[in-house]
Scaffold this active site. Structure first.
Site, PDB file in Angstrom:
ATOM      1  N   HIS A  21      46.368  27.120  60.574  1.00 26.13           N
ATOM      2  CA  HIS A  21      46.889  26.215  61.886  1.00 26.13           C
ATOM      3  C   HIS A  21      46.021  25.045  62.051  1.00 26.13           C
ATOM      4  CE1 HIS A  21      49.904  28.614  63.685  1.00 26.13           C
ATOM      5  NE2 HIS A  21      49.322  29.723  63.115  1.00 26.13           N
ATOM      6  N   GLY A  89      59.448  35.915  55.851  1.00 27.75           N
ATOM      7  CA  GLY A  89      58.871  36.043  57.364  1.00 27.75           C
ATOM      8  C   GLY A  89      57.692  36.759  57.172  1.00 27.75           C
ATOM      9  N   GLY A  91      54.498  35.247  56.061  1.00 27.86           N
ATOM     10  CA  GLY A  91      53.464  34.575  55.791  1.00 27.86           C
ATOM     11  C   GLY A  91      53.119  34.096  54.488  1.00 27.86           C
ATOM     12  N   SER A  94      57.746  31.973  52.005  1.00 25.99           N
ATOM     13  CA  SER A  94      59.097  32.121  51.238  1.00 25.99           C
ATOM     14  C   SER A  94      60.230  30.709  51.193  1.00 25.99           C
ATOM     15  CB  SER A  94      59.860  33.228  51.726  1.00 25.99           C
ATOM     16  OG  SER A  94      60.174  33.089  52.815  1.00 25.99           O
ATOM     17  N   SER A  95      60.117  30.267  52.451  1.00 27.92           N
ATOM     18  CA  SER A  95      60.907  28.950  52.669  1.00 27.92           C
ATOM     19  C   SER A  95      60.694  27.920  52.173  1.00 27.92           C
ATOM     20  CB  SER A  95      61.169  28.788  54.158  1.00 27.92           C
ATOM     21  OG  SER A  95      59.793  28.541  54.917  1.00 27.92           O
ATOM     22  N   GLU A 121      62.857  21.361  54.826  1.00 34.17           N
ATOM     23  CA  GLU A 121      62.717  22.512  55.625  1.00 34.17           C
ATOM     24  C   GLU A 121      62.766  22.345  57.042  1.00 34.17           C
ATOM     25  OE1 GLU A 121      59.685  25.657  55.257  1.00 34.17           O
ATOM     26  OE2 GLU A 121      58.766  24.519  53.859  1.00 34.17           O
ATOM     27  N   ASP A 133      52.319  24.205  53.002  1.00 29.28           N
ATOM     28  CA  ASP A 133      52.830  25.196  51.990  1.00 29.28           C
ATOM     29  C   ASP A 133      53.673  24.516  50.851  1.00 29.28           C
ATOM     30  OD1 ASP A 133      52.236  26.772  54.079  1.00 29.28           O
ATOM     31  OD2 ASP A 133      54.192  26.946  54.757  1.00 29.28           O
ATOM     32  N   TYR A 182      55.129  29.505  67.229  1.00 32.91           N
ATOM     33  CA  TYR A 182      54.408  28.533  66.483  1.00 32.91           C
ATOM     34  C   TYR A 182      54.321  27.338  67.033  1.00 32.91           C
ATOM     35  CZ  TYR A 182      53.382  25.611  61.950  1.00 32.91           C
ATOM     36  OH  TYR A 182      52.850  24.663  61.212  1.00 32.91           O
TER      37      TYR A 182
END
Ligand code: GLA
Length: 305
Positions: A21, A89, A91, A94-95, A121, A133, A182
């Protein structure tokens, strides 16, 4: 008729060692691409039709297509499928991996930027994440973590020492980043919320200390920093959950584990454990679903082609 040529592209999930974060604040983070991966196999077609058995890929296909258009890159229509070992989903990004695999497939392997994938995304999910990511999925190097300055996009590869192993424990719980929590945390910290800032300020210092620990091959110090990160994500940033806390408590009680924390955005999903090399297989066997993960190269052609 000649058979159509099939091309296959791999894209890895990412594990963030520390620096959670802070990417969207322009912080410096320490992820790596891990050997939980997906493969996109396609052949040329007159239209785009790429499906996934485990997730709804359609929004990502659309998002990547739009982002490629917006960045002026040519698209090669193709059809095929995505097979993935990356839990969704949980952490492990995957996206970002789906976006990276699709971008490779639709451009026939062209190098795209993390910003393009981030754009894709956001178009697919509506969630405004940071750039950690996508950069990890594209730019990682086998055997190394990626020390990434999210303010400038510049990075350095830091070798993962042989003394340290990483195990990902999947709690089996799942979250949706689109559920608003988020975005809420991000808005709070950007507005200067004192407790949220207490996390992000200390987390940034821990990243640099973690790099020192990695360079010294010091599993104990790295584990202690990772443990502090979890406590801060739980108490100051408030993104943990009972399942994540329970997995951390169980992990740190096992032999060889020097520290553990939730990984990724939080709320559900996976815990990352720092384990002394040699103890990782026995450690992983103590959990229903756990993976001893290795750092791999960023997305590209499958190794076999
Ligand atoms: C998600 C986002 C990242 C980052 C992490 C938390 O994975 O996609 O950009 O903000 O959460 O560190």
């Amino acid at each position: 008729m000649p058979s159509k040529r099939t091309r296959a592209w791999r894209a890895p999930g990412r594990v963030n060692i520390i620096g959670e974060h802070i990417d969207y604040l322009g912080g410096t983070v320490l992820p790596f691409a891990c050997d939980l991966e997906l493969v996109v196999s396609v052949s040329d077609s007159d239209h785009i039709d790429i499906r996934s058995v485990d997730a709804d890929a359609a929004p990502y296909v659309r998002g990547v297509e739009e982002a490629l258009h917006a960045h002026g890159l040519p698209i090669h229509p193709c059809s095929g499928d995505i097979t993935s070992a990356i839990p969704v989903g949980a952490g492990l990004s995957s996206s970002a991996a789906i976006a990276a695999g699709l971008a490779l497939a639709l451009t026939r392997g062209r190098r795209v930027s993390p910003a393009l994938l981030q754009d894709a995304e956001i178009r697919a999910s509506g969630v405004r994440g940071g750039v950690m990511d996508q950069t990890a999925v594209l730019e990682s190097r086998a055997g190394h973590a990626l020390l990434l300055d999210c303010a400038t996009g510049t990075f350095e590869h830091v070798a993962i020492p042989e003394e340290i192993s990483f195990v990902v424990i999947d709690t089996g719980t799942r979250r949706e980043l689109t559920d608003g929590r988020y975005a809420q945390r991000r808005a709070e910290v950007e507005a200067g919320h004192p407790m949220r800032r207490a996390h992000t300020d200390a987390e940034q210092r821990r990243v640099f200390d973690a790099v020192d620990a990695m360079r010294a091959g010091d599993a104990a110090s790295l584990g202690a920093l990772v443990g502090d990160s979890h406590a801060s994500l739980r108490d100051n940033f408030e993104v943990s959950s009972p399942a994540l806390d329970a997995a951390v408590t169980k992990a740190v009680a096992r032999p060889g584990c020097t520290g553990a924390r939730l990984v990724g955005a939080g709320f559900a999903g996976c815990v990352l454990a720092v384990v002394e090399a040699g103890a990782e297989q026995d450690f992983a066997a103590a959990f229903d679903t756990a993976y001893v993960v290795k750092a791999v190269d960023g997305a590209g052609p499958t190794r076999s082609t």
